[in-house]
Design an enzyme around this catalytic site. Structure first.
Site, PDB file in Angstrom:
ATOM      1  N   LYS A   1       0.823  -1.217   0.000  1.00 33.69           N
ATOM      2  CA  LYS A   1       0.000   0.000   0.000  1.00 33.69           C
ATOM      3  C   LYS A   1       0.850   1.257   0.000  1.00 33.69           C
ATOM      4  CE  LYS A   1      -4.477  -1.303   1.810  1.00 33.69           C
ATOM      5  NZ  LYS A   1      -5.509  -0.989   2.806  1.00 33.69           N
TER       6      LYS A   1
ATOM      7  N   LYS B   1      -5.294  -9.872  -6.929  1.00 30.00           N
ATOM      8  CA  LYS B   1      -6.498 -10.070  -6.124  1.00 30.00           C
ATOM      9  C   LYS B   1      -7.659  -9.197  -6.614  1.00 30.00           C
ATOM     10  CE  LYS B   1      -6.461  -8.140  -2.049  1.00 30.00           C
ATOM     11  NZ  LYS B   1      -6.243  -7.681  -0.684  1.00 30.00           N
TER      12      LYS B   1
ATOM     13  N   LYS C   1     -11.291  -3.698  -4.120  1.00 34.58           N
ATOM     14  CA  LYS C   1     -12.112  -2.478  -4.201  1.00 34.58           C
ATOM     15  C   LYS C   1     -11.329  -1.349  -4.827  1.00 34.58           C
ATOM     16  CE  LYS C   1     -13.694  -3.362   0.461  1.00 34.58           C
ATOM     17  NZ  LYS C   1     -12.887  -3.152   1.637  1.00 34.58           N
TER      18      LYS C   1
HETATM   19  P1  TYM Z   1     -10.760  -5.592   3.530  1.00 31.12           P
HETATM   20  O1  TYM Z   1     -11.728  -4.482   3.755  1.00 31.12           O
HETATM   21  O2  TYM Z   1      -9.670  -5.394   2.536  1.00 31.12           O
HETATM   22  O3  TYM Z   1     -11.513  -6.906   3.104  1.00 31.12           O
HETATM   23  C1  TYM Z   1     -12.618  -7.392   3.846  1.00 31.12           C
HETATM   24  C2  TYM Z   1     -12.616  -8.915   3.857  1.00 31.12           C
HETATM   25  O4  TYM Z   1     -12.727  -9.429   2.534  1.00 31.12           O
HETATM   26  C3  TYM Z   1     -11.652 -10.325   2.267  1.00 31.12           C
HETATM   27  N1  TYM Z   1     -11.250 -10.168   0.862  1.00 31.12           N
HETATM   28  C4  TYM Z   1     -11.158 -11.171  -0.014  1.00 31.12           C
HETATM   29  N2  TYM Z   1     -11.369 -12.492   0.101  1.00 31.12           N
HETATM   30  C5  TYM Z   1     -11.195 -13.260  -1.005  1.00 31.12           C
HETATM   31  N3  TYM Z   1     -10.811 -12.756  -2.204  1.00 31.12           N
HETATM   32  C6  TYM Z   1     -10.580 -11.445  -2.369  1.00 31.12           C
HETATM   33  N4  TYM Z   1     -10.227 -10.957  -3.547  1.00 31.12           N
HETATM   34  C7  TYM Z   1     -10.749 -10.578  -1.231  1.00 31.12           C
HETATM   35  N5  TYM Z   1     -10.617  -9.235  -1.050  1.00 31.12           N
HETATM   36  C8  TYM Z   1     -10.925  -9.009   0.248  1.00 31.12           C
HETATM   37  C9  TYM Z   1     -10.543  -9.895   3.216  1.00 31.12           C
HETATM   38  O5  TYM Z   1      -9.649 -10.954   3.461  1.00 31.12           O
HETATM   39  C10 TYM Z   1     -11.320  -9.501   4.443  1.00 31.12           C
HETATM   40  O6  TYM Z   1     -11.629 -10.626   5.231  1.00 31.12           O
HETATM   41  N6  TYM Z   1      -7.643  -5.390   7.431  1.00 31.12           N
HETATM   42  C11 TYM Z   1      -8.968  -5.823   7.012  1.00 31.12           C
HETATM   43  C12 TYM Z   1     -10.089  -5.200   7.799  1.00 31.12           C
HETATM   44  C13 TYM Z   1     -10.012  -5.381   9.267  1.00 31.12           C
HETATM   45  C14 TYM Z   1     -10.275  -6.575   9.986  1.00 31.12           C
HETATM   46  C15 TYM Z   1     -10.137  -6.217  11.362  1.00 31.12           C
HETATM   47  C16 TYM Z   1     -10.582  -7.871   9.605  1.00 31.12           C
HETATM   48  C17 TYM Z   1      -9.745  -4.413  10.181  1.00 31.12           C
HETATM   49  N7  TYM Z   1      -9.828  -4.905  11.443  1.00 31.12           N
HETATM   50  C18 TYM Z   1     -10.300  -7.169  12.363  1.00 31.12           C
HETATM   51  C19 TYM Z   1     -10.760  -8.812  10.605  1.00 31.12           C
HETATM   52  C20 TYM Z   1     -10.615  -8.466  11.970  1.00 31.12           C
HETATM   53  C21 TYM Z   1      -9.159  -5.415   5.555  1.00 31.12           C
HETATM   54  O7  TYM Z   1      -8.545  -4.535   5.055  1.00 31.12           O
HETATM   55  O8  TYM Z   1     -10.151  -6.063   4.921  1.00 31.12           O
END
Ligand code: TYM
Length: 345
Positions: free
Chosen positions: A122, A207, A210
């Site tokens: 990032k 991947k 968003k």
């Molecule tokens: P984020 O917002 O990027 O993504 C949310 C969730 O979606 C999953 N994900 C995917 N799974 C499969 N294929 C993909 N292409 C894909 N893109 C996203 C992510 O693995 C995630 O589970 N750091 C985290 C947010 C967070 C969090 C937490 C998660 C903050 N605090 C505490 C769990 C517990 C994040 O950026 O997710």
């Protein structure tokens, strides 16, 4: 003598979150949200948040943040997260996350954070200009989890390293402040086999995300049937027909991704899908995949639209969820405050 941590005696608890940046897509659903919904049926208490504080670690539009939190919340609800069973809330509405994050920043080591690949990705080449918050992002994430003493965290595969950091932080806290007692449990990632890593429709090696500038790279949870069909039709493929076995997908990232998506959507394994469609070309497979995706997303998309037209309903859910989350976090934070030696009259 072993150093094995003392077993944790507390109840099972589930926590997860998503960033309110952009629209949720099929990867978010198949990788995580689907499992959030399933886990509600167990006896563990569930906490699902919109991590708005994490969204601030990169440049963002303050005027759009609250609406984005409502958008993520609407997607959770539309996908089947039930506010009667799960606490659904905005991270920033539970100040205990931020307070514990500070304490844990004094527990985590610089070297641990320097190894985080997501920061490197990032921050890009100009890491000096990245916010400090982007660097300490995984510590806030550890606080999100540990402030509820959550034992399980349903996420996609890309969050694995962050979960390992949360475990390291919990272990170090227990060692340094609790004499080795398991005050903060070691959270386990809950990662699904199929769907854990959905790739871009335009490049099977990156991947689905968003933040990809091309909307054609992903299927959004609010896309209508025509849009989904068009995106799948345009999805990158190779000229070969589908192989008969999973081994045949090895050097074919796009084929592997489309088969994986179909498998995850229909609750089958990739091997099972190939047993049926092996030997067929993408001209035949893509329409079947598009049908499955449309069937699956149409009801979510419809409910999402309905909810977004009723922000008051979303706000009621978030208010109630924040009350529950604040109540659950308070005793954990109080215990941690005592252990780190804060003043108390
Ligand atoms: P984020 O917002 O990027 O993504 C949310 C969730 O979606 C999953 N994900 C995917 N799974 C499969 N294929 C993909 N292409 C894909 N893109 C996203 C992510 O693995 C995630 O589970 N750091 C985290 C947010 C967070 C969090 C937490 C998660 C903050 N605090 C505490 C769990 C517990 C994040 O950026 O997710």
């Amino acid at each position: 003598m072993t150093d094995a941590p003392a077993p944790y005696e507390g109840p099972r608890r589930i926590l997860s979150g998503m960033q309110p940046t952009g629209q949720l897509h099929l990867g978010n659903y198949l990788g995580a949200l689907k499992n959030w919904v399933a886990l509600q049926d167990g006896e563990a208490e569930c906490f699902y948040c919109a991590v708005d504080m994490h969204a601030m670690t990169v440049p963002y539009e303050p005027a759009a943040l609250a609406k984005a939190v409502r958008g993520v919340t609407a997607a959770y609800l539309a996908a089947g997260v039930d506010p009667a069973r799960s606490a659904i809330f905005a991270q920033s509405a539970v100040p205990a996350h931020a307070e514990l994050a500070w304490i844990l920043q004094c527990v985590a080591r610089l070297g641990w954070l320097e190894r985080m690949t997501q920061f490197k990705d990032k921050a890009g080449k100009d890491a000096e200009r990245a916010s400090v918050g982007l660097f300490t992002y995984p510590v806030l994430m550890a606080a999100d989890i540990l402030v509820y003493k959550a034992t399980e965290v349903p996420v996609g595969e890309d969050q694995k390293q962050h979960l390992e950091l949360a475990r390291d932080v919990a272990a170090r806290f227990n060692r340094d402040f609790a004499g080795g007692r398991t005050v903060l449990p070691m959270p386990d990632p809950v990662i699904l086999g199929t769907g854990a890593r959905i790739m871009s429709l335009k490049d099977g090696t990156s991947k689905m995300s968003k933040s990809d500038p091309s909307d054609n790279s992903r299927i959004n949870l609010h896309d209508d049937a025509d849009t989904i069909a068009r995106k799948i039709k345009k999805a990158k493929t190779d000229p070969e027909p589908l192989p008969e076995t999973v081994e045949g997908l090895e050097a074919r990232p796009e084929a592997r991704n489309l088969v994986g998506i179909f498998a995850a959507l229909t609750g089958r394994t990739s091997a099972d899908v190939l047993a049926e469609y092996g030997g067929q070309g993408f001209g035949a497979f893509k329409p079947v995949l598009a049908d499955a995706a449309v069937q699956f997303i149409a009801p979510i998309s419809e409910e999402f639209g309905r909810l977004m037209a009723d922000p008051a309903e979303i706000d009621r859910v978030l208010t109630k969820g924040a009350e529950r989350a604040n109540a659950a976090a308070a005793p954990v934070l109080a215990e941690v405050r005592d252990l780190v030696g804060y003043w108390r009259a």
